[in-house]
Design a protein around this motif. Structure first.
Motif, short mmCIF file in Angstrom:
data_model
loop_
_atom_site.label_atom_id
_atom_site.label_comp_id
_atom_site.label_asym_id
_atom_site.label_seq_id
_atom_site.Cartn_x
_atom_site.Cartn_y
_atom_site.Cartn_z
N ASP A 466 13.00 0.39 -6.45
CA ASP A 466 13.51 0.04 -5.14
C ASP A 466 13.98 1.26 -4.36
O ASP A 466 14.50 1.14 -3.25
CB ASP A 466 14.65 -0.98 -5.25
CG ASP A 466 15.84 -0.43 -6.03
OD1 ASP A 466 15.69 0.59 -6.72
OD2 ASP A 466 16.92 -1.05 -5.97
N ARG A 467 13.76 2.46 -4.92
CA ARG A 467 14.24 3.69 -4.30
C ARG A 467 13.12 4.51 -3.67
O ARG A 467 13.33 5.19 -2.67
CB ARG A 467 14.96 4.56 -5.33
CG ARG A 467 16.23 3.96 -5.84
CD ARG A 467 17.40 4.43 -5.00
NE ARG A 467 18.62 3.79 -5.43
CZ ARG A 467 19.39 3.08 -4.65
NH1 ARG A 467 19.04 2.87 -3.38
NH2 ARG A 467 20.49 2.55 -5.09
N ILE A 529 -9.34 5.99 4.98
CA ILE A 529 -8.57 6.15 3.74
C ILE A 529 -7.14 6.62 4.05
O ILE A 529 -6.92 7.59 4.77
CB ILE A 529 -9.27 7.14 2.78
CG1 ILE A 529 -8.57 7.15 1.41
CG2 ILE A 529 -9.37 8.53 3.38
CD1 ILE A 529 -8.77 5.89 0.64
N ASP A 530 -6.16 5.89 3.52
CA ASP A 530 -4.76 6.18 3.79
C ASP A 530 -3.90 5.22 2.99
O ASP A 530 -4.40 4.35 2.27
CB ASP A 530 -4.45 6.05 5.29
CG ASP A 530 -3.43 7.08 5.76
OD1 ASP A 530 -2.58 7.49 4.94
OD2 ASP A 530 -3.47 7.46 6.94
N ALA A 531 -2.59 5.38 3.14
CA ALA A 531 -1.63 4.48 2.51
C ALA A 531 -0.75 3.88 3.59
O ALA A 531 -0.31 4.58 4.50
CB ALA A 531 -0.78 5.21 1.50
N GLY A 532 -0.48 2.59 3.49
CA GLY A 532 0.40 1.92 4.43
C GLY A 532 1.85 2.27 4.14
O GLY A 532 2.17 2.90 3.13
N PRO A 533 2.75 1.86 5.01
CA PRO A 533 4.18 2.15 4.81
C PRO A 533 4.74 1.42 3.60
O PRO A 533 4.23 0.37 3.19
CB PRO A 533 4.82 1.64 6.11
CG PRO A 533 3.87 0.60 6.60
CD PRO A 533 2.51 1.06 6.23
N ALA A 534 5.77 1.99 3.02
CA ALA A 534 6.45 1.35 1.88
C ALA A 534 7.32 0.21 2.40
O ALA A 534 8.10 0.39 3.34
CB ALA A 534 7.30 2.36 1.13
N ASP A 548 6.64 -1.39 -2.21
CA ASP A 548 5.20 -1.50 -2.39
C ASP A 548 4.51 -0.86 -1.19
O ASP A 548 5.07 -0.81 -0.09
CB ASP A 548 4.79 -2.97 -2.50
CG ASP A 548 3.34 -3.15 -2.89
OD1 ASP A 548 2.75 -2.21 -3.46
OD2 ASP A 548 2.79 -4.24 -2.63
N SER A 549 3.31 -0.35 -1.40
CA SER A 549 2.54 0.22 -0.31
C SER A 549 1.08 -0.13 -0.53
O SER A 549 0.53 0.13 -1.60
CB SER A 549 2.70 1.75 -0.26
OG SER A 549 1.78 2.34 0.63
#
Length: 591
Positions: A466-467, A529-534, A548-549
């Motif tokens: 959760d951090r 290609i990328d990562a979404g926000p956490a 989660d991302s």
């Protein structure tokens, strides 16, 4: 007949070679043919072009997409999570097909069957030191093993990723010494028993030894974890045992990993690697242009190891992975000298103490003093961003910078931060803005990545749930290389995420796209290609939260030839292998 044929992909094979258009055939979980466009023949399969032009159960057109090896994450803590989440989310969605677990001296095995209470001790330790949910550990893990081999067997056939595990020094010490592992020194007989237990664990498939001497690692009772009490001779005896088994490693953490090594820490790392004749990796090399002396100091350990016949690898992250803070739960703020005494109080008393200007003044003094060491970087509270809030008094503050709110209230930033958190009964989520996001730091990162003893990794995926959310470093890094900073070409970026970590661990037939290798593959759209926000979700056993991302632009992930992800969504397949030392890894030379 092929099981599957991927046609027209832009192949980035993990070796660093230039990309090329190719058709790749898969059968029996392995890559059996690679036909480069225009070559008219297959590559190394002995079947000429038959692999590409022959029949296949399924065929897909990958024109415009990049095909590369599955990513290897060299530093995770998925030891527990894989039992309730065989997909190792979010890592699998971001193209990670192989994870290394059992790091930092902490593992769930071996457990001494004569002391059932050891499992409870281990759960509480993992909750405190690795930020895992106690409810998830209690409800989501079967805890039916004693030996390390029995732990691995409990995972066999139940994972979507390939997973290998070090054996933790803390577990070895607790198994042999019981409660005396905290604060005590082993007798000669106990040390020999510890060495024999390590040998048995490696014979059963452990990748080697992990240990910690870090001052930040405490157990569920707030005491230094077991391996922190180990002396030099104990560490060297265990290291020598590692060198007796094929395909093994050492992973170690000391206090200086957070900032700069002491002379004694460098000497210890060098002697451990040389005694084992095996690579030793540590986590994590923080690169900041404002501290230019840090990188050469940390890499001094590597040059000295090479001179002594060892090898020391520094893991470093290619993205910024912020870790949120809180005045309500245990976090890095508690590790600032003097702060733990305040932040460990019951919430009502904590709020009352924090409301006292004299208390805040003393806390700030200590946070900004040399004794705070690396934690001084947390003391610029004006740079914090307010995350989730829980009271009407804080409506509209999420996403705002504390400095701006403090100016509106004519307060100093720390007083403002305390006021906001107190209104939420200290539940407010706080995000420190990184101080090392400047062009100079990114240039220093690019230069440091070229060092032969520096490797990308250090996600801590599966811990501090959760951090922080470090698992998406693979897709975010590729997006950065293709469309933003472009610090390295995509061929080099893929090699650093695949062949390099596979080579560190001596993984057999993994890490590159080559005929005969296991078909661990990622197919992705270079434009997306990328990562979404956490984001915070409550999907752990016991409804516990984690960050989660979701990945973006991942078209397909295959593990051992079986598709586990299609269009950024899990398929439900669990084709992963529990990787055992020797059988699945080879010995990596230190010279």
């Amino acid at each position: 007949m092929l099981d599957h044929l991927i046609q027209g992909a832009t192949l980035v094979d993990g070796t660093g070679a230039p990309s090329r258009t190719a058709d790749v055939g898969i059968s029996g979980g392995r890559i059996v043919s690679i036909e480069v466009a225009g070559s008219g023949s297959g590559s190394g399969s002995g079947s000429g072009s038959a692999g590409a032009s022959g029949s296949a159960v399924s065929v897909e057109d990958a024109t415009g997409l990049i095909l590369c090896p599955g990513f290897v994450d060299p530093h995770t803590h998925y030891d527990a999570q894989l039992f309730w989440d065989p997909y190792a989310t979010p890592s699998l969605g971001h193209g990670v097909t192989t994870v290394a677990g059992g790091n930092c001296g902490f593992t769930l095995a071996p457990l001494n069957p004569a002391r059932p209470e050891d499992a409870d001790y281990t759960r509480r330790m993992m909750c405190r030191v690795e930020g895992m949910s106690l409810a998830a550990l209690e409800e989501g893990v079967p805890w039916g093993w004693a030996s390390f081999g029995e732990y691995l067997a409990a995972l066999d056939g139940h994972t979507a990723v390939n997973a290998g595990f070090m054996v933790g020094h803390c577990a070895l010490r607790r198994h042999v010494m019981g409660p005396d592992a905290i604060g005590g020194q082993p007798t000669a007989e106990q040390l020999e028993a510890m060495v024999q237990l390590l040998r048995r664990s490696m014979a059963e498939g452990a990748w080697g030894l992990s240990t910690t001497q870090s001052s930040t690692h405490s157990d569920g009772d707030g005491r230094p974890v077991a391996s922190r009490h180990a002396g030099r001779e104990e560490l060297l005896a265990l290291s020598r045992a590692v060198g007796e088994y094929e395909g093994t490693q050492i992973e170690a953490i000391v206090a200086g990993c957070l900032d700069q090594f002491s002379d004694d820490e460098i000497a210890l790392f060098v002697d451990m690697s040389a005694a084992a004749g095996r690579p030793l990796n540590w986590n994590v090399l923080t690169i900041d242009a404002a501290v230019p002396e840090r990188v050469p100091r940390q890499l001094l350990a590597s040059s000295r190891a090479r001179a002594a016949g060892g090898r020391i690898i520094a893991l470093t992250m290619p993205i910024l992975t912020p870790m949120n803070m809180s005045l309500g739960t245990f976090c890095a703020l508690n590790l600032i000298p003097g702060w733990g005494e305040i932040l460990g109080l019951p919430v009502p008393e904590r709020i009352a103490r924090l409301a006292d200007p004299a208390v805040r003044t003393e806390m700030l003094r200590r946070a900004n003093s040399p004794e705070a060491g690396v934690f001084r970087r947390l003391a610029d509270f004006g740079r914090y961003v307010i995350g989730d809030t829980y009271s009407a008094a804080n409506d509209g503050l999420s996403g705002r910078v504390v400095r701006d709110i403090a100016a509106e209230r004519s307060q100093d930033p720390f007083a403002t931060l305390v006021e906001i958190c107190s209104a939420d009964q200290l539940r407010t989520v706080l995000w420190p803005m990184p101080t090392d996001n400047d062009p100079g730091s990114w240039e220093l990162r690019r230069d440091t990545w070229q060092h032969p003893d520096v490797m990308l990794g250090g996600s801590d995926a599966g811990a501090h749930l959760d951090r922080m959310c470090g698992a998406p470093y693979t897709t975010r890094f590729l997006g950065d290389c293709l469309r933003r900073r472009k610090l390295v070409p995509v061929e080099q970026a893929v090699r650093m995420l695949t062949a390099d970590p596979a080579g560190l661990f001596g993984l057999r037939d993994r890490g590159t796209v080559a005929v005969g290798n296991h078909a661990d593959l990622v197919l992705f759209d270079p434009e997306r290609i990328d990562a979404g926000p956490a984001t915070l979700v409550h999907d752990l056993p016991g409804n516990s939260p984690r960050l989660d991302s979701r990945a973006e632009g991942v078209v397909s992930v295959r593990v051992n030839g079986v598709e586990t992800v299609r269009d950024d969504k899990l398929t439900g397949a669990v084709p992963g292998t529990v990787l055992r030392s020797g059988r699945d890894t080879r010995t990596v030379a230190t010279r």
